[in-house]
Design an enzyme around this catalytic site. Structure first.
Site, mmCIF file in Angstrom:
data_model
loop_
_atom_site.group_PDB
_atom_site.id
_atom_site.type_symbol
_atom_site.label_atom_id
_atom_site.label_comp_id
_atom_site.label_asym_id
_atom_site.label_seq_id
_atom_site.Cartn_x
_atom_site.Cartn_y
_atom_site.Cartn_z
ATOM 1 N N GLY A 239 0.764 -1.240 0.000
ATOM 2 C CA GLY A 239 0.000 0.000 0.000
ATOM 3 C C GLY A 239 0.789 1.280 0.000
ATOM 4 N NE ARG A 276 0.235 2.310 -5.909
ATOM 5 C CZ ARG A 276 -0.843 2.235 -6.699
ATOM 6 N NH1 ARG A 276 -0.827 2.811 -7.866
ATOM 7 N NH2 ARG A 276 -1.917 1.600 -6.291
ATOM 8 C CE1 TYR A 316 -8.387 1.260 -10.070
ATOM 9 C CE2 TYR A 316 -6.330 1.556 -11.261
ATOM 10 C CZ TYR A 316 -7.235 0.732 -10.629
ATOM 11 O OH TYR A 316 -6.986 -0.602 -10.551
ATOM 12 C CB CYS A 342 -13.259 2.204 -30.807
ATOM 13 S SG CYS A 342 -12.265 2.077 -32.287
ATOM 14 C CD GLU A 343 -14.377 1.603 -24.202
ATOM 15 O OE1 GLU A 343 -14.847 2.362 -23.334
ATOM 16 O OE2 GLU A 343 -14.420 0.374 -24.148
ATOM 17 C CE1 TYR A 371 -1.242 -3.621 -8.670
ATOM 18 C CE2 TYR A 371 -0.227 -1.578 -7.933
ATOM 19 C CZ TYR A 371 -0.651 -2.861 -7.673
ATOM 20 O OH TYR A 371 -0.461 -3.394 -6.422
HETATM 21 N N1 LLP Z 1 -1.075 -7.157 -0.788
HETATM 22 C C1 LLP Z 1 -2.354 -7.343 -1.141
HETATM 23 C C2 LLP Z 1 -3.138 -8.366 -0.468
HETATM 24 C C3 LLP Z 1 -2.917 -6.561 -2.166
HETATM 25 O O1 LLP Z 1 -4.187 -6.763 -2.513
HETATM 26 C C4 LLP Z 1 -2.131 -5.576 -2.812
HETATM 27 C C5 LLP Z 1 -2.682 -4.738 -3.877
HETATM 28 C C6 LLP Z 1 -0.782 -5.418 -2.411
HETATM 29 C C7 LLP Z 1 -0.298 -6.224 -1.387
HETATM 30 C C8 LLP Z 1 0.148 -4.430 -3.050
HETATM 31 O O2 LLP Z 1 -0.274 -3.137 -2.924
HETATM 32 P P1 LLP Z 1 0.694 -1.937 -3.355
HETATM 33 O O3 LLP Z 1 1.897 -1.989 -2.426
HETATM 34 O O4 LLP Z 1 1.097 -2.139 -4.765
HETATM 35 O O5 LLP Z 1 -0.132 -0.738 -3.151
HETATM 36 N N2 LLP Z 1 -4.617 -1.581 -9.831
HETATM 37 C C9 LLP Z 1 -4.533 -0.576 -8.796
HETATM 38 C C10 LLP Z 1 -3.910 -1.109 -7.525
HETATM 39 C C11 LLP Z 1 -4.628 -2.295 -6.940
HETATM 40 C C12 LLP Z 1 -3.959 -2.856 -5.740
HETATM 41 C C13 LLP Z 1 -4.547 -4.174 -5.358
HETATM 42 N N3 LLP Z 1 -3.914 -4.819 -4.246
HETATM 43 C C14 LLP Z 1 -3.772 0.636 -9.355
HETATM 44 O O6 LLP Z 1 -3.401 0.610 -10.518
HETATM 45 O O7 LLP Z 1 -3.592 1.621 -8.648
#
Ligand code: LLP
Length: 414
Positions: A239, A276, A316, A342-343, A371
């Site tokens: 996160g 991320r 988003y 095409c959107e 992502y």
């Molecule tokens: N652990 C779990 C259980 C998760 O569901 C996620 C992300 C992470 C770790 C890693 O999170 P990060 O450190 O990358 O924030 N597609 C979206 C992000 C979706 C995140 C889903 N879960 C975007 O492009 O912002």
């Protein structure tokens, strides 16, 4: 912090000229900087060096084997959410004892793969899953180590789709049910409950939600221990935010300093699941301008890269910094950078003040390492982009561009 920089009016990734990469590999092209993600991994690892910890890179953010192999060589573990991610993590050489598996809907086949592979922890999202997992473990002559993923009901103050730790979200076991779940686990022959897990959301800028979640965790750990569970690890999920625009994300050290006293009190090994934070800043998406269209006040710059390559702006309303790969000349004009799909929702950036772009110019969308490719698709029957990994002046193609033949490879003729 990243290793994309400008020299003599040209964008470089480390020591590689992005224009040369586009000429060699074509566009749309994802370009990754190894030094960038290696440093982010190392910074986090070092920040938490004073407690027993494991960084389980979140494979969903970017599952390219080249990146997974590089992270494996630095000692990273993996956080996986599907059988496919587990398969790729192991293929990349991440040892199973460093892999944790989260996810609300793991299938029997996926759980079998997890048990047979001997992974470190299955993060349990509901009581039914405990029973299914126990049966599978017993059938395989094993006991599977697990963590309860609880939902701490904390608002991560991020995009609605990226918050996962509020009670109205589908994730995790409600706090009030954790004790009962532990009692059930204790009675199951294939399960050993050794951890507590939470993941409250993504692109989180403040330490406050983490501290609130950890405060909840303290109560649960005490309760589970009182019930006889030997809780040895706490997984605080991923996160951590990155900078897309003008955000001020926490550094690894700041994050550490904000939470470490709460972690220490629990006497647990710490697991982190960043995605991320590690790869976000390490990637750009490069597209080529196909056409420029004047429409009143506005100029549409149409790229060969679109929402099927990078869906974050469309899905988003996410902001990605966009720049010409080679410095332009002239006065800034109000520009929409759009794709060929095409959107009307197919854009990479809207209302940007940019120097005039022309047919054939190259454009880069930044902070696209997480992502980006991972969420790309073949929508509009568009072959997916190529990916290159840059390490100093060494350039490796880590995924070739898909071909027309790839588009029909899995289809069955009738
Ligand atoms: N652990 C779990 C259980 C998760 O569901 C996620 C992300 C992470 C770790 C890693 O999170 P990060 O450190 O990358 O924030 N597609 C979206 C992000 C979706 C995140 C889903 N879960 C975007 O492009 O912002």
């Amino acid at each position: 912090m990243d290793y994309f920089h400008r020299r003599d009016g040209e964008l470089f990734c480390e020591d590689a000229k992005v224009r040369d990469l586009a000429a060699t590999f074509g566009t749309p092209l994802y370009v990754y900087s190894r030094r960038t993600f290696a440093e982010h991994f190392a910074k986090l690892d070092l920040a938490f060096a004073d407690v027993p910890h494991l960084i389980c890179y979140s494979v969903k953010s970017n599952g390219n084997l080249g990146i997974l192999r590089a992270l494996a060589s630095m000692g990273a573990g993996a956080d996986v959410v599907s059988g496919g991610e587990l398969y790729k993590a192991m293929l990349a050489g991440i040892p199973p004892e460093k892999i944790v598996y989260s996810g609300v809907g793991k299938t029997r086949t996926e759980l079998e793969l997890a048990v047979r592979s001997g992974i470190r922890s299955v993060n349990i999202e509901n009581v039914e899953e405990l029973r299914v997992l126990s049966d599978i473990a017993v059938a395989n002559g094993r006991r599977q180590e697990c963590a309860l993923r609880v939902n701490p009901d904390v608002d991560a103050h991020t995009h609605e789709y990226l918050t996962t730790g509020r009670k109205e979200n589908k994730f995790g076991i409600p706090l009030a049910q954790a004790g009962n779940a532990a009692d059930i686990a204790a009675g199951l022959p294939g399960i050993v409950l050794t951890g507590l897990d939470m993941h409250i959301g993504s692109q989180i800028l403040s330490p406050v939600p983490y501290r609130m979640a950890l405060a909840q965790a303290a109560g649960i750990v005490a309760d589970l221990r009182a019930r006889g569970c030997d809780i040895r690890h706490l997984d605080i999920g991923g996160g951590l935010a990155v900078r897309y625009d003008h955000e001020k994300p926490m550094t690894a050290d700041e994050f550490h300093d904000e939470i470490i006293s709460l972690v220490r009190e629990l006497g647990v090994d710490l697991i982190l699941e960043p995605g991320r934070f590690i790869v976000g800043p390490a990637g750009i998406l490069v597209g080529e301008v196909q056409f420029v269209k004047e429409a009143g006040e506005k100029r549409f710059v149409v790229l060969d890269a679109g929402m099927n390559d990078l869906i974050r702006p469309s899905l988003y309303g996410a902001h990605h910094r966009i720049e010409a790969v080679v410095d332009g000349v002239g006065e800034p004009v109000l520009t929409d950078v759009v794709g060929p799909v095409c959107e009307s929702g197919d854009f990479l950036g809207k209302d940007r003040q940019m120097l005039p772009l022309h047919r054939g110019d190259l454009v880069a969308a930044f902070t696209a390492g997480a992502y980006g490719f991972a969420m790309s698709s073949n929508y509009n029957q568009r072959p997916r982009a190529a990916e290159v990994l840059v390490d100093g002046s060494t350039v490796s193609l880590v995924r070739r561009r898909e071909t027309m033949a790839d588009l029909v490879r899995a289809e069955v003729e009738v």
